[in-house]
Design an enzyme around this catalytic site. Structure first.
Site, PDB file in Angstrom:
ATOM      1  CB  THR A 133       1.414  -5.208   4.481  1.00 45.86           C
ATOM      2  OG1 THR A 133       2.334  -6.043   4.042  1.00 45.86           O
ATOM      3  CG2 THR A 133       1.184  -4.547   3.666  1.00 45.86           C
ATOM      4  CG  ASP A 134       6.585  -6.703   4.682  1.00 45.66           C
ATOM      5  OD1 ASP A 134       5.781  -6.988   3.886  1.00 45.66           O
ATOM      6  OD2 ASP A 134       7.885  -7.691   4.557  1.00 45.66           O
ATOM      7  CD  GLU A 135       2.217  -7.580  -0.107  1.00 47.82           C
ATOM      8  OE1 GLU A 135       2.247  -6.790  -1.233  1.00 47.82           O
ATOM      9  OE2 GLU A 135       1.821  -9.382   0.498  1.00 47.82           O
ATOM     10  CE1 TYR A 170      -3.449  -5.988   2.200  1.00 48.43           C
ATOM     11  CE2 TYR A 170      -1.107  -6.892   0.627  1.00 48.43           C
ATOM     12  CZ  TYR A 170      -2.006  -6.283   2.116  1.00 48.43           C
ATOM     13  OH  TYR A 170      -1.611  -6.539   3.725  1.00 48.43           O
ATOM     14  CE  LYS A 174      -3.050  -2.861   6.137  1.00 49.90           C
ATOM     15  NZ  LYS A 174      -3.907  -3.155   6.713  1.00 49.90           N
TER      16      LYS A 174
END
Length: 370
Positions: A133-135, A170, A174
């Site tokens: 993810t970009d997060e 989260y 990741k």
């Protein structure tokens, strides 16, 4: 090819499997634990294919993973199995650590042991594609923080070289899984590729996420909750465009590379919700606009203000660009939810009724009960 897809009953995983079965000659083994977000009803269009197989397995279960690798002998792994909802990670981070970190480690080791048994040609051709993810990058400067304001200003984007700075349990889990994959590449020569994507939307999305939540709440006359001022910016990517991109990467991507995948659609959350209301006003008109149901609620703890992906590398090296604009993709998404009420009812199954998750008060209460 035979591709092992972990998390294949989830939102993005099921889109990947539908794409592979419907548009290629490859075979798929869907490995999924079937948690609350996994739903085999998302795969009814492909389940009868002789190129599709399903294994209900937890990626933390090494013995079962070894059995699956030995039985199915995949040529590639696309690893999508993950806990993914930020609000849930605030309330219960332990599951995110277990699945996203321990599970990824366990899968890597099972895949590496299997890879080491392959003949030279098969070993050379094998790929482990880790979908992230970009997060993991944290957040970017917001237009409000710049002189003059306005979304038309040139602001920085996430590139493949952006440093990691995750904000939530989260995204931290990741980020950890990404680091594990790259460490296995560097230390063991394991043939891994990593992709980081922007916010996905589209059919079969579990209704705790913003777009399906708003569509379903709007239709039922419930409040449409907006965190804070609703000025958080996300880059929105239609899930079927993402599925095409992921297949491009696993079949044409270069080992050791990272590819950022984005939709070129930066929108504030309030814009997204207002657009859904306008679409519903046209498709399912009522006396007043659905926008009158918009309500503002306390912001999420540690909420990132802006994400935006630079997908130049995907375009230049793998000849991929999104086919859907935000407007066309969102219209298709709203129509899908209008046409698939039964799927929405079944996936919620009584365990989740679109209540808010992830408040600090909820976390404090949970901690007191442990």
């Amino acid at each position: 090819m035979k591709i092992l897809v972990t998390g294949g009953a989830g939102f993005i995983g099921s889109a990947v499997i539908r794409h592979i079965i419907q548009n290629t000659q490859d075979s798929v083994v869907n490995l999924d634990k079937l948690t609350y977000a996994g739903n085999l009803e998302s795969l009814v269009s492909v389940v009868d294919s002789d190129r599709y197989a399903f294994e209900q397995v937890d990626i933390c279960d090494r013995a079962e993973l070894d059995r699956v690798f030995a039985k199915h002998q995949p040529d590639a792994v696309m690893h999508l199995a993950a806990e993914s909802h930020v609000d849930r990670s605030i309330t219960g981070p332990a599951e995110f650590i277990q699945t996203n970190i321990v599970g990824t480690y366990t899968l890597l080791e099972a895949a590496r042991e299997y890879w080491n048994t392959l003949g030279d040609d098969s070993k050379s051709a094998f790929r482990f594609h880790h979908i992230s993810t970009d997060e993991v990058y944290g957040d970017l400067p917001h237009p409000d923080e710049q002189e003059g304001n306005g979304l038309d200003q040139e602001l920085p984007l996430f590139t493949e070289q952006t440093s990691y700075a995750p904000s939530s349990p989260y995204s931290a889990s990741k980020a950890s899984s990404d680091h594990l994959v790259r460490a296995w590449l560097r230390t063991y020569g394991f043939p891994a590729i990593v992709t980081n994507c922007s916010n996905n939307y589209g059919p079969y999305h579990f209704p705790e996420k913003l777009i399906p939540l708003v569509i379903l709440n709007a239709l039922e006359g419930k409040p449409l909750p907006i965190y804070g001022k609703g000025d958080q910016i996300r880059d929105w990517l239609y899930v079927e465009d993402h599925a095409r991109a992921l297949y491009k990467v696993v079949t044409e991507g270069k080992v050791g590379e990272t590819y950022n995948i984005g939709g070129h659609n930066e929108k504030q959350n309030i814009e997204v919700v207002q657009t859904i209301c306008h679409i519903l006003d046209a498709m399912v008109p009522k006396v007043t606009s659905y926008a009158e149901q918009i309500t503002y609620v306390a912001d999420r703890p540690g909420h990132d203000r802006r994400y935006a992906i630079d997908a130049t590398k995907m375009s230049a090296e793998l000849n991929w660009t999104p086919e859907e604009t935000f407007e066309t993709g969102l219209c298709k998404t709203v129509q899908w939810y209008l046409d698939n009420k039964e799927w929405c009812d079944n996936v919620q199954d009584g365990s989740y009724q679109r209540e808010r998750l992830g408040t600090l008060a909820e976390q404090t209460e949970k901690g007191a009960n442990i």
